[in-house]
Write a protein that holds these residues in place. Sequence first.
Motif, PDB file in Angstrom:
ATOM      1  N   PHE A 117      66.534  36.508  -6.108  1.00  0.00           N
ATOM      2  CA  PHE A 117      67.837  35.614  -6.824  1.00  0.00           C
ATOM      3  C   PHE A 117      68.948  36.199  -5.832  1.00  0.00           C
ATOM      4  O   PHE A 117      69.470  35.550  -5.155  1.00  0.00           O
ATOM      5  CB  PHE A 117      67.839  35.791  -7.584  1.00  0.00           C
ATOM      6  N   ALA A 118      69.215  36.925  -5.946  1.00  0.00           N
ATOM      7  CA  ALA A 118      70.800  37.211  -5.541  1.00  0.00           C
ATOM      8  C   ALA A 118      71.076  37.539  -3.638  1.00  0.00           C
ATOM      9  O   ALA A 118      71.647  36.867  -3.127  1.00  0.00           O
ATOM     10  CB  ALA A 118      71.509  38.853  -5.893  1.00  0.00           C
ATOM     11  N   GLU A 119      70.212  37.744  -3.136  1.00  0.00           N
ATOM     12  CA  GLU A 119      70.340  37.513  -1.762  1.00  0.00           C
ATOM     13  C   GLU A 119      69.045  36.395  -0.932  1.00  0.00           C
ATOM     14  O   GLU A 119      69.663  35.570  -0.473  1.00  0.00           O
ATOM     15  CB  GLU A 119      69.506  39.045  -1.202  1.00  0.00           C
ATOM     16  N   TYR A 152      62.604  40.400   0.000  1.00  0.00           N
ATOM     17  CA  TYR A 152      63.122  39.597  -0.256  1.00  0.00           C
ATOM     18  C   TYR A 152      63.937  38.396  -0.376  1.00  0.00           C
ATOM     19  O   TYR A 152      63.943  37.624  -1.136  1.00  0.00           O
ATOM     20  CB  TYR A 152      63.733  40.704  -1.475  1.00  0.00           C
ATOM     21  N   TYR A 153      64.575  38.671   0.827  1.00  0.00           N
ATOM     22  CA  TYR A 153      65.237  37.595   1.502  1.00  0.00           C
ATOM     23  C   TYR A 153      64.177  36.165   1.804  1.00  0.00           C
ATOM     24  O   TYR A 153      64.184  34.725   1.411  1.00  0.00           O
ATOM     25  CB  TYR A 153      66.189  37.828   3.250  1.00  0.00           C
ATOM     26  N   THR A 154      63.619  36.758   2.038  1.00  0.00           N
ATOM     27  CA  THR A 154      62.372  35.326   2.453  1.00  0.00           C
ATOM     28  C   THR A 154      61.801  35.058   1.515  1.00  0.00           C
ATOM     29  O   THR A 154      61.345  34.073   1.078  1.00  0.00           O
ATOM     30  CB  THR A 154      61.278  36.058   3.640  1.00  0.00           C
ATOM     31  N   LYS A 155      60.944  35.505   0.450  1.00  0.00           N
ATOM     32  CA  LYS A 155      60.136  35.480  -0.912  1.00  0.00           C
ATOM     33  C   LYS A 155      61.072  34.874  -1.369  1.00  0.00           C
ATOM     34  O   LYS A 155      60.186  33.228  -2.315  1.00  0.00           O
ATOM     35  CB  LYS A 155      59.651  36.591  -1.375  1.00  0.00           C
ATOM     36  N   GLY A 156      62.132  35.365  -1.666  1.00  0.00           N
ATOM     37  CA  GLY A 156      63.448  34.366  -2.476  1.00  0.00           C
ATOM     38  C   GLY A 156      63.803  33.626  -2.432  1.00  0.00           C
ATOM     39  O   GLY A 156      64.128  32.126  -2.768  1.00  0.00           O
ATOM     40  N   GLN A 157      64.326  33.019  -0.821  1.00  0.00           N
ATOM     41  CA  GLN A 157      64.337  32.052  -0.131  1.00  0.00           C
ATOM     42  C   GLN A 157      63.051  30.642  -0.356  1.00  0.00           C
ATOM     43  O   GLN A 157      63.106  29.684  -0.681  1.00  0.00           O
ATOM     44  CB  GLN A 157      64.677  31.707   0.789  1.00  0.00           C
TER      45      GLN A 157
END
Length: 557
Positions: free
Chosen positions: A272-274, A342-347
């Motif tokens: 979430f944060a990134e 976590y950047y890719t999956k979070g986006q």
Amino acid sequence: MRIPDVSGEVVVQLPAWNALYQIRDFASHVQQVQAFVGGQPAPIGKLDKQTWRITGVGTITIRYTAYWDEPGPFATQLNSEHAFINPALILLYARERRSEDVDLSLRELPEAWRVAGPFFTTREKIGRARNLGFDAKSYDELTDAPIEAGQFDEFPLTGMKPDVWVVVHGDNWKKSHIEETLRRICAYEIKMMGGAPFERYVFIFHIGKAAAGAGGGMEHANSTAISIPPEDSLPGVSAHEFFHLWNVKRIRPATLEPADYTKEQYTRALWFAEGVTSTYGSYTLVRTGLWSKGQFYQDLGEQITELESRPANRWKSAEESSLDAWLEKYPLYNGPDYSVSYYTKGQILGVLMDLLIRERTNNSASLDDVLRAMNSEFAKKGRAYRDSLDVRLVTEEIAGSSFEEFFRRYVAAAEPLPYAEVLALGGLELRERKSVRAALGFSIERDFGGEVRVMAVSLGSGAAVAGLRVGDNLLRWNDGEVPRRLERWLREQKPGDKLRLRARRDGKEMTLEFPFDAQEEMLWQVEEASGASEKAKRIREGILRGVTQPRPAAATP
């Protein structure tokens, strides 16, 4: 370092990490730590790799040396051209007194140099002694304020209130392009979030040769430091870093509070944060016209392609990827069989959540409302949120329905993401096609100083036949620098095209030339669905433009 009012002893430390979620042991750069009381040597003993105890009464002075000459927003550099300082990398803190005021002085600056940072304007007079001082309310505030010193260009973004300043150290850039791009980004994100959380903000850019091969951006409370070899990557990284003003710098997960600089600090919330910050990086670009909607769809398709091409996506959740951020400094972990970003999956999760919220509320609410609510309920009240739990609860409040199953299956677990089902809610569809693309035949890693090293070479590949080996340092890439966004660069090449490398091995340089291999891959493309309903079209426009429709008024009895 001077520490007043010491009553017998004081313990000082240097952080083992800061900003990046990696143990980097900044104390490895420190030498010759000495302590003095009243001009006389004071007893000092080292307790561990980053901690010293000094005995004395009154004001204790500590002197030490530290060597840093590494480019990039995560490092510190002092050379004949400039100084870029991340304070946590070089400044000790008194372990029990981190919350006290800190006074910092920069002394003996070269005659032609100026200084920039979020604590001061660079146009302040430095004076004949070439000294500049400023105050911070705590060590933590100090470490969140990078400093640029040297000969640089600076200008304010006209028409922006509060003030936003731009500092550029580098070459091959256009002021008009940077100014217009940043003005659109800042104005949109400030408006969307209901106002600026700062009195003054500073962009520090290292562009072109000044980036020295390093790249990326680092967010800070009232500034960002960004290194970009080509200027064309400026919009994406700037939109992401500026949105961090809210998400992560003020909307903070409880697991990151307070910061413990001595060891790993684990959180499940980086998706979430990134990741969701990356969602808003892409939203900002399309909503301000810096991207076309086609570019937005292309980027989303590329994120899905990247995620689905990694076997680890079948078992590693967004939360687990967040916890494992501390493993990213290890080359093996970054391989597709071991990790997802976590950047890719979070986006991607951010976009899916937005579509679901809009569909359930008839496009009268959105993920924008979730971020604004998180800002009101946590950031503005000085509270930290409970990782994914509070993100879910706020999302449910905005959507008026449960997201428990969504978070259980797609955030905490690694079930296949429901692309087709959810994208259809916004009049979008996901198409897949097979493609033959150019393949390098080797993989690389880049350290904090920008040095590129070969970490694996595929057996039988063109690279292997040409003699490339694991451990080779890559100096030149087709007579230029190694591309920062290598995957994107590679997609523009064709199998059989030649790659020429200048490499160094065992102190000797060599030139290697070989053709790209061919590799079959599956590509995912996001497109507008031809038979979308009117509601789906409204949701799609809501995503692209950042708008919602008012809820229908209740009928009068």
